[in-house]
Design a protein around this motif. Structure first.
Motif, PDB file in Angstrom:
ATOM      1  N   ARG A 139       0.752  -1.139  -0.074  1.00  0.00           N
ATOM      2  CA  ARG A 139      -0.047  -0.162   0.084  1.00  0.00           C
ATOM      3  C   ARG A 139       0.840   1.197   0.002  1.00  0.00           C
ATOM      4  O   ARG A 139       0.709   1.961  -0.787  1.00  0.00           O
ATOM      5  CB  ARG A 139      -1.034  -0.044   1.229  1.00  0.00           C
ATOM      6  CG  ARG A 139      -1.755   1.352   1.338  1.00  0.00           C
ATOM      7  CD  ARG A 139      -2.735   1.477   0.051  1.00  0.00           C
ATOM      8  NE  ARG A 139      -3.460   2.790   0.350  1.00  0.00           N
ATOM      9  CZ  ARG A 139      -4.180   3.327  -0.636  1.00  0.00           C
ATOM     10  NH1 ARG A 139      -4.130   2.907  -1.798  1.00  0.00           N
ATOM     11  NH2 ARG A 139      -4.899   4.502  -0.274  1.00  0.00           N
ATOM     12  N   SER A 140       1.731   1.410   1.029  1.00  0.00           N
ATOM     13  CA  SER A 140       2.434   2.927   1.105  1.00  0.00           C
ATOM     14  C   SER A 140       3.360   2.511   2.466  1.00  0.00           C
ATOM     15  O   SER A 140       2.687   1.747   3.311  1.00  0.00           O
ATOM     16  CB  SER A 140       1.638   4.055   1.258  1.00  0.00           C
ATOM     17  OG  SER A 140       2.486   5.067   1.779  1.00  0.00           O
ATOM     18  N   PRO A 141       4.491   3.069   2.326  1.00  0.00           N
ATOM     19  CA  PRO A 141       5.698   3.162   3.334  1.00  0.00           C
ATOM     20  C   PRO A 141       4.705   3.968   4.757  1.00  0.00           C
ATOM     21  O   PRO A 141       5.217   3.850   5.748  1.00  0.00           O
ATOM     22  CB  PRO A 141       6.770   3.619   3.277  1.00  0.00           C
ATOM     23  CG  PRO A 141       6.526   4.273   1.811  1.00  0.00           C
ATOM     24  CD  PRO A 141       5.173   3.607   1.283  1.00  0.00           C
ATOM     25  N   TRP A 142       3.812   4.893   4.185  1.00  0.00           N
ATOM     26  CA  TRP A 142       3.220   5.482   5.334  1.00  0.00           C
ATOM     27  C   TRP A 142       1.805   4.801   6.041  1.00  0.00           C
ATOM     28  O   TRP A 142       1.330   5.238   6.879  1.00  0.00           O
ATOM     29  CB  TRP A 142       2.518   6.780   4.566  1.00  0.00           C
ATOM     30  CG  TRP A 142       3.538   7.524   3.990  1.00  0.00           C
ATOM     31  CD1 TRP A 142       3.764   7.910   2.555  1.00  0.00           C
ATOM     32  CD2 TRP A 142       4.791   8.225   4.671  1.00  0.00           C
ATOM     33  NE1 TRP A 142       5.007   8.797   2.477  1.00  0.00           N
ATOM     34  CE2 TRP A 142       5.378   8.934   3.559  1.00  0.00           C
ATOM     35  CE3 TRP A 142       5.161   8.361   6.115  1.00  0.00           C
ATOM     36  CZ2 TRP A 142       6.572   9.748   4.005  1.00  0.00           C
ATOM     37  CZ3 TRP A 142       6.184   9.195   6.300  1.00  0.00           C
ATOM     38  CH2 TRP A 142       6.750   9.859   5.314  1.00  0.00           C
ATOM     39  N   ALA A 143       1.497   3.586   5.457  1.00  0.00           N
ATOM     40  CA  ALA A 143       0.426   2.792   6.012  1.00  0.00           C
ATOM     41  C   ALA A 143       0.787   2.291   7.541  1.00  0.00           C
ATOM     42  O   ALA A 143       2.142   2.104   7.805  1.00  0.00           O
ATOM     43  CB  ALA A 143       0.411   1.557   5.268  1.00  0.00           C
ATOM     44  N   LEU A 144      -0.095   2.185   8.262  1.00  0.00           N
ATOM     45  CA  LEU A 144       0.127   1.887   9.637  1.00  0.00           C
ATOM     46  C   LEU A 144       0.885   2.937  10.273  1.00  0.00           C
ATOM     47  O   LEU A 144       1.911   2.413  11.097  1.00  0.00           O
ATOM     48  CB  LEU A 144       0.384   0.354   9.875  1.00  0.00           C
ATOM     49  CG  LEU A 144      -0.570  -0.370   9.578  1.00  0.00           C
ATOM     50  CD1 LEU A 144      -0.391  -1.778   9.663  1.00  0.00           C
ATOM     51  CD2 LEU A 144      -1.849  -0.059  10.844  1.00  0.00           C
ATOM     52  N   ASN A 145       1.018   4.185  10.192  1.00  0.00           N
ATOM     53  CA  ASN A 145       1.868   5.208  10.584  1.00  0.00           C
ATOM     54  C   ASN A 145       1.317   5.488  12.225  1.00  0.00           C
ATOM     55  O   ASN A 145       2.135   6.142  12.790  1.00  0.00           O
ATOM     56  CB  ASN A 145       1.980   6.517   9.997  1.00  0.00           C
ATOM     57  CG  ASN A 145       0.933   7.248   9.782  1.00  0.00           C
ATOM     58  OD1 ASN A 145       0.259   7.938  10.613  1.00  0.00           O
ATOM     59  ND2 ASN A 145       0.239   7.212   8.451  1.00  0.00           N
ATOM     60  N   ASN A 146       0.140   4.999  12.687  1.00  0.00           N
ATOM     61  CA  ASN A 146      -0.360   5.405  13.930  1.00  0.00           C
ATOM     62  C   ASN A 146       0.232   4.311  14.661  1.00  0.00           C
ATOM     63  O   ASN A 146      -0.112   3.006  14.480  1.00  0.00           O
ATOM     64  CB  ASN A 146      -1.971   5.285  13.915  1.00  0.00           C
ATOM     65  CG  ASN A 146      -2.504   5.536  14.993  1.00  0.00           C
ATOM     66  OD1 ASN A 146      -1.967   5.305  16.353  1.00  0.00           O
ATOM     67  ND2 ASN A 146      -3.785   5.766  15.167  1.00  0.00           N
TER      68      ASN A 146
END
Length: 170
Positions: A139-146
């Motif tokens: 999806r993205s390296p930013w996925a699950l940034n929480n």
């Protein structure tokens, strides 16, 4: 590139949705194309099942598509909200086992959808760290940034739910 949310400074996703495992897709309600133009991610009948953790009018899916909606915050969850995430992940995993195509979406397709997709991958036999890794690669390296959502997955949603139930603020 415009930030998804000013407070987080994250870039908009580069696709409306991405397949993270065969039949299991993760996405949001908006994305930015290669020319930098923001586009709505509108679901029609591309998927057999759509799970929405955030909704916006006019973004589908078509009425004939099975659609589960559970407005979920992008922050610490109550025990009841964690239980709903567990239920939706089981629904998604079973649909994938049955050969159905599943889209799990939230606003940008990074956190809330990542939590449900991560748990679905765990239900399908992956370890938590592997599930998080595949989500970020697909999806993205930013996925699950929480970090709270990442901790929920690595701790286990069952344990997280019990701990949230102990919190007198929930």
């Amino acid at each position: 590139m415009k930030a998804r949310q000013k407070d987080r400074g994250l870039p908009d996703p580069g696709a409306p949705w991405n397949e993270v495992a065969p039949g299991l897709w993760m996405g949001g309600h908006h994305w930015r194309d290669v020319s930098g133009v923001s586009r709505p991610a509108v679901v029609g009948s591309e998927f057999d099942l759509v799970i929405s953790l955030f909704t916006r009018p006019g973004h589908g899916p078509d009425p004939a598509v099975e659609h589960h909606v559970a407005d979920t915050p992008d922050g610490p969850l109550t025990a009841a909200q964690i239980h709903k995430v567990q239920d939706l992940a089981l629904v998604a995993a079973q649909a994938v086992r049955d050969g159905r195509s599943v889209l799990v979406r939230c606003n940008a397709g990074y956190n809330r959808s990542g939590l449900v997709v991560g748990q679905a991958l765990i239900e399908l036999g992956q370890e938590a760290e592997a599930a998080i890794g595949v989500i970020r690669r697909k999806r993205s390296p930013w996925a699950l940034n929480n970090p709270v959502f990442e901790q929920y997955l690595t701790t286990g949603l069952g344990v997280a739910r019990l701990l949230a139930d102990l919190d007198p603020l929930t």
